[in-house]
Scaffold this motif. Structure first.
Motif, PDB file in Angstrom:
ATOM      1  N   VAL A   1      -1.048 -29.094 -22.092  1.00 32.51           N
ATOM      2  CA  VAL A   1      -0.327 -29.060 -20.828  1.00 32.51           C
ATOM      3  C   VAL A   1       1.134 -28.759 -21.118  1.00 32.51           C
ATOM      4  CG1 VAL A   1       0.163 -30.283 -18.684  1.00 32.51           C
ATOM      5  CG2 VAL A   1      -1.854 -30.913 -20.026  1.00 32.51           C
ATOM      6  N   THR A   2       1.646 -27.722 -20.476  1.00 31.86           N
ATOM      7  CA  THR A   2       3.066 -27.407 -20.611  1.00 31.86           C
ATOM      8  C   THR A   2       3.640 -27.159 -19.227  1.00 31.86           C
ATOM      9  OG1 THR A   2       2.611 -25.047 -20.869  1.00 31.86           O
ATOM     10  CG2 THR A   2       2.816 -26.335 -22.886  1.00 31.86           C
ATOM     11  N   GLY A   3       4.946 -27.275 -19.113  1.00 34.62           N
ATOM     12  CA  GLY A   3       5.594 -27.016 -17.837  1.00 34.62           C
ATOM     13  C   GLY A   3       6.647 -28.059 -17.554  1.00 34.62           C
ATOM     14  N   GLN A   4       6.792 -28.395 -16.271  1.00 34.59           N
ATOM     15  CA  GLN A   4       7.826 -29.361 -15.918  1.00 34.59           C
ATOM     16  C   GLN A   4       7.597 -29.956 -14.532  1.00 34.59           C
ATOM     17  OE1 GLN A   4      11.394 -26.840 -15.828  1.00 34.59           O
ATOM     18  NE2 GLN A   4      11.158 -26.607 -13.623  1.00 34.59           N
ATOM     19  N   PHE A   5       8.209 -31.120 -14.351  1.00 31.89           N
ATOM     20  CA  PHE A   5       8.406 -31.671 -13.016  1.00 31.89           C
ATOM     21  C   PHE A   5       9.895 -31.549 -12.724  1.00 31.89           C
ATOM     22  CE2 PHE A   5       4.626 -33.903 -14.573  1.00 31.89           C
ATOM     23  CZ  PHE A   5       3.748 -33.668 -13.526  1.00 31.89           C
ATOM     24  N   ARG A   6      10.222 -31.090 -11.530  1.00 29.55           N
ATOM     25  CA  ARG A   6      11.625 -30.945 -11.192  1.00 29.55           C
ATOM     26  C   ARG A   6      11.897 -31.617  -9.860  1.00 29.55           C
ATOM     27  NH1 ARG A   6      16.290 -29.528 -12.209  1.00 29.55           N
ATOM     28  NH2 ARG A   6      17.700 -28.528 -10.752  1.00 29.55           N
ATOM     29  N   ASN A   7      12.912 -32.446  -9.841  1.00 26.79           N
ATOM     30  CA  ASN A   7      13.313 -33.135  -8.617  1.00 26.79           C
ATOM     31  C   ASN A   7      14.496 -32.396  -8.004  1.00 26.79           C
ATOM     32  OD1 ASN A   7      14.600 -34.819  -6.731  1.00 26.79           O
ATOM     33  ND2 ASN A   7      13.773 -36.661  -7.702  1.00 26.79           N
ATOM     34  N   THR A   8      14.255 -31.748  -6.861  1.00 24.83           N
ATOM     35  CA  THR A   8      15.315 -31.045  -6.153  1.00 24.83           C
ATOM     36  C   THR A   8      15.540 -31.765  -4.832  1.00 24.83           C
ATOM     37  OG1 THR A   8      14.557 -28.969  -7.129  1.00 24.83           O
ATOM     38  CG2 THR A   8      16.086 -28.803  -5.284  1.00 24.83           C
ATOM     39  N   ALA A   9      16.683 -32.426  -4.727  1.00 25.11           N
ATOM     40  CA  ALA A   9      17.032 -33.168  -3.508  1.00 25.11           C
ATOM     41  C   ALA A   9      15.908 -34.117  -3.091  1.00 25.11           C
ATOM     42  CB  ALA A   9      17.373 -32.191  -2.372  1.00 25.11           C
ATOM     43  N   GLY A  10      15.301 -34.775  -4.065  1.00 24.09           N
ATOM     44  CA  GLY A  10      14.279 -35.772  -3.761  1.00 24.09           C
ATOM     45  C   GLY A  10      12.872 -35.230  -3.639  1.00 24.09           C
ATOM     46  N   VAL A  11      12.752 -33.902  -3.635  1.00 27.78           N
ATOM     47  CA  VAL A  11      11.420 -33.297  -3.574  1.00 27.78           C
ATOM     48  C   VAL A  11      10.991 -32.928  -4.991  1.00 27.78           C
ATOM     49  CG1 VAL A  11      10.070 -31.357  -2.702  1.00 27.78           C
ATOM     50  CG2 VAL A  11      11.809 -32.418  -1.248  1.00 27.78           C
ATOM     51  N   VAL A  12       9.808 -33.415  -5.378  1.00 25.99           N
ATOM     52  CA  VAL A  12       9.346 -33.195  -6.751  1.00 25.99           C
ATOM     53  C   VAL A  12       8.410 -31.992  -6.796  1.00 25.99           C
ATOM     54  CG1 VAL A  12       8.117 -34.169  -8.730  1.00 25.99           C
ATOM     55  CG2 VAL A  12       9.536 -35.650  -7.267  1.00 25.99           C
ATOM     56  N   LYS A  13       8.797 -31.028  -7.605  1.00 25.25           N
ATOM     57  CA  LYS A  13       7.967 -29.829  -7.751  1.00 25.25           C
ATOM     58  C   LYS A  13       7.325 -29.831  -9.137  1.00 25.25           C
ATOM     59  CE  LYS A  13       8.028 -24.955  -6.660  1.00 25.25           C
ATOM     60  NZ  LYS A  13       8.179 -23.878  -7.630  1.00 25.25           N
ATOM     61  N   ALA A  14       6.043 -29.552  -9.171  1.00 23.73           N
ATOM     62  CA  ALA A  14       5.320 -29.484 -10.438  1.00 23.73           C
ATOM     63  C   ALA A  14       4.995 -28.036 -10.761  1.00 23.73           C
ATOM     64  CB  ALA A  14       4.025 -30.288 -10.355  1.00 23.73           C
ATOM     65  N   THR A  15       5.368 -27.610 -11.944  1.00 24.50           N
ATOM     66  CA  THR A  15       5.001 -26.284 -12.431  1.00 24.50           C
ATOM     67  C   THR A  15       4.333 -26.501 -13.778  1.00 24.50           C
ATOM     68  OG1 THR A  15       7.060 -25.521 -11.432  1.00 24.50           O
ATOM     69  CG2 THR A  15       5.871 -23.943 -12.785  1.00 24.50           C
ATOM     70  N   LEU A  16       3.010 -26.424 -13.801  1.00 20.66           N
ATOM     71  CA  LEU A  16       2.274 -26.801 -15.008  1.00 20.66           C
ATOM     72  C   LEU A  16       1.268 -25.719 -15.391  1.00 20.66           C
ATOM     73  CD1 LEU A  16       1.469 -30.502 -14.017  1.00 20.66           C
ATOM     74  CD2 LEU A  16       3.258 -29.742 -15.594  1.00 20.66           C
TER      75      LEU A  16
ATOM     76  N   ALA B   1      -5.309 -22.519 -16.602  1.00 26.26           N
ATOM     77  CA  ALA B   1      -5.073 -22.770 -15.183  1.00 26.26           C
ATOM     78  C   ALA B   1      -3.597 -23.063 -14.982  1.00 26.26           C
ATOM     79  CB  ALA B   1      -5.915 -23.946 -14.701  1.00 26.26           C
ATOM     80  N   GLU B   2      -3.132 -22.840 -13.768  1.00 26.55           N
ATOM     81  CA  GLU B   2      -1.731 -23.109 -13.454  1.00 26.55           C
ATOM     82  C   GLU B   2      -1.637 -23.870 -12.138  1.00 26.55           C
ATOM     83  OE1 GLU B   2       0.970 -19.799 -13.577  1.00 26.55           O
ATOM     84  OE2 GLU B   2      -0.079 -18.939 -15.308  1.00 26.55           O
ATOM     85  N   ILE B   3      -0.648 -24.751 -12.080  1.00 18.57           N
ATOM     86  CA  ILE B   3      -0.346 -25.461 -10.836  1.00 18.57           C
ATOM     87  C   ILE B   3       1.125 -25.222 -10.532  1.00 18.57           C
ATOM     88  CG2 ILE B   3       0.046 -27.733  -9.824  1.00 18.57           C
ATOM     89  CD1 ILE B   3      -2.425 -28.739 -11.118  1.00 18.57           C
ATOM     90  N   ASP B   4       1.403 -24.864  -9.313  1.00 14.94           N
ATOM     91  CA  ASP B   4       2.784 -24.670  -8.874  1.00 14.94           C
ATOM     92  C   ASP B   4       2.847 -25.269  -7.477  1.00 14.94           C
ATOM     93  OD1 ASP B   4       5.323 -23.865  -8.332  1.00 14.94           O
ATOM     94  OD2 ASP B   4       5.019 -21.781  -8.956  1.00 14.94           O
ATOM     95  N   THR B   5       3.265 -26.528  -7.395  1.00 12.38           N
ATOM     96  CA  THR B   5       3.125 -27.221  -6.121  1.00 12.38           C
ATOM     97  C   THR B   5       4.181 -28.302  -5.942  1.00 12.38           C
ATOM     98  OG1 THR B   5       1.483 -28.315  -4.704  1.00 12.38           O
ATOM     99  CG2 THR B   5       1.568 -29.025  -6.989  1.00 12.38           C
ATOM    100  N   ILE B   6       4.352 -28.720  -4.708  1.00 15.37           N
ATOM    101  CA  ILE B   6       5.188 -29.879  -4.393  1.00 15.37           C
ATOM    102  C   ILE B   6       4.311 -31.118  -4.542  1.00 15.37           C
ATOM    103  CG2 ILE B   6       6.541 -31.043  -2.594  1.00 15.37           C
ATOM    104  CD1 ILE B   6       7.801 -28.415  -3.450  1.00 15.37           C
ATOM    105  N   VAL B   7       4.794 -32.117  -5.269  1.00 19.15           N
ATOM    106  CA  VAL B   7       4.011 -33.332  -5.461  1.00 19.15           C
ATOM    107  C   VAL B   7       4.146 -34.205  -4.214  1.00 19.15           C
ATOM    108  CG1 VAL B   7       3.649 -35.376  -6.874  1.00 19.15           C
ATOM    109  CG2 VAL B   7       4.384 -33.236  -7.942  1.00 19.15           C
ATOM    110  N   ASP B   8       3.031 -34.423  -3.552  1.00 17.06           N
ATOM    111  CA  ASP B   8       2.994 -35.291  -2.379  1.00 17.06           C
ATOM    112  C   ASP B   8       2.662 -36.705  -2.870  1.00 17.06           C
ATOM    113  OD1 ASP B   8       2.464 -36.703  -0.116  1.00 17.06           O
ATOM    114  OD2 ASP B   8       0.817 -35.418   0.578  1.00 17.06           O
ATOM    115  N   PRO B   9       3.627 -37.658  -2.755  1.00 18.83           N
ATOM    116  CA  PRO B   9       3.408 -39.002  -3.309  1.00 18.83           C
ATOM    117  C   PRO B   9       2.190 -39.703  -2.720  1.00 18.83           C
ATOM    118  CG  PRO B   9       5.670 -38.728  -2.527  1.00 18.83           C
ATOM    119  CD  PRO B   9       4.909 -37.525  -2.073  1.00 18.83           C
ATOM    120  N   THR B  10       1.757 -39.292  -1.527  1.00 15.84           N
ATOM    121  CA  THR B  10       0.585 -39.926  -0.933  1.00 15.84           C
ATOM    122  C   THR B  10      -0.698 -39.207  -1.335  1.00 15.84           C
ATOM    123  OG1 THR B  10       0.565 -38.556   1.052  1.00 15.84           O
ATOM    124  CG2 THR B  10       1.972 -40.504   1.098  1.00 15.84           C
ATOM    125  N   GLY B  11      -0.550 -37.997  -1.905  1.00 13.52           N
ATOM    126  CA  GLY B  11      -1.728 -37.231  -2.295  1.00 13.52           C
ATOM    127  C   GLY B  11      -2.487 -36.652  -1.115  1.00 13.52           C
ATOM    128  N   ALA B  12      -1.929 -36.778   0.084  1.00 17.33           N
ATOM    129  CA  ALA B  12      -2.660 -36.381   1.284  1.00 17.33           C
ATOM    130  C   ALA B  12      -2.669 -34.862   1.486  1.00 17.33           C
ATOM    131  CB  ALA B  12      -2.064 -37.056   2.508  1.00 17.33           C
TER     132      ALA B  12
END
Ligand SMILES: [Zn+2]
Ligand SMILES: [Zn+2]
Length: 145
Positions: free
Chosen positions: A40-55, A78-89
């Motif tokens: 697994v490579t990539g990053q989590f980035r917090n931009t103004a409180g919104v966490v983006k995952a690029t993995l 596989a690749e994931i490029d998404t905003i992490v929703d803390p509720t997972g909903a």
């Protein structure tokens, strides 16, 4: 970077403006024995409180050829490029467990989506004889077509 903090979503959510690089291997065989270790490579980035995952994920998938049933080890990515929703909903591509990102499950889910519907040991696999069951890749059989 403290490695243990990478998958603590609460910590990432508090760390506005920060980037958490990810570079690890995870063993997903406990979830599914068809898999082994995945990278697994990539990053989590917090931009103004919104966490983006690029993995990015890569790993081998053990299965059988659809035609001849011989074992096949298939490299999957596989690749994931998404905003992490803390509720997972809204987006469940990132698996969460008690405020932690479950990276094994996340890698497993991502790689499962990359499994092709048809797997052949090779493009021109001759398969098994319907009559005698011989693997025709190894030797022809005596049956008439
Ligand atoms: Zn085959
Ligand atoms: Zn035959």
């Amino acid at each position: 970077m403290n490695g243990s903090g990478i998958f603590d979503l609460n910590l990432i959510q508090k760390s506005t403006g920060e980037t958490f690089p990810v570079n690890c291997t995870v063993d997903i065989s406990p979830i599914d024995v068809s898999f082994g270790v995945a990278e697994v490579t990539g990053q989590f980035r917090n931009t103004a409180g919104v966490v983006k995952a690029t993995l990015k994920f890569s790993g081998m998938y053990k299965t059988a050829c659809d035609r001849c049933l011989e074992a096949v080890a298939l490299p999957l990515t596989a690749e994931i490029d998404t905003i992490v929703d803390p509720t997972g909903a809204k987006d469940d591509s990132i698996s969460l467990e008690n405020g932690r990102i479950d990276i094994e499950k996340t890698a497993y889910d991502a790689l499962c989506l990359a499994i092709p519907t048809k797997v052949l040991c090779r493009e021109d696999c001759r398969g098994l004889c319907y009559n005698c069951g011989k693997n025709l890749n190894f030797e022809p059989c005596e049956c008439e077509n």
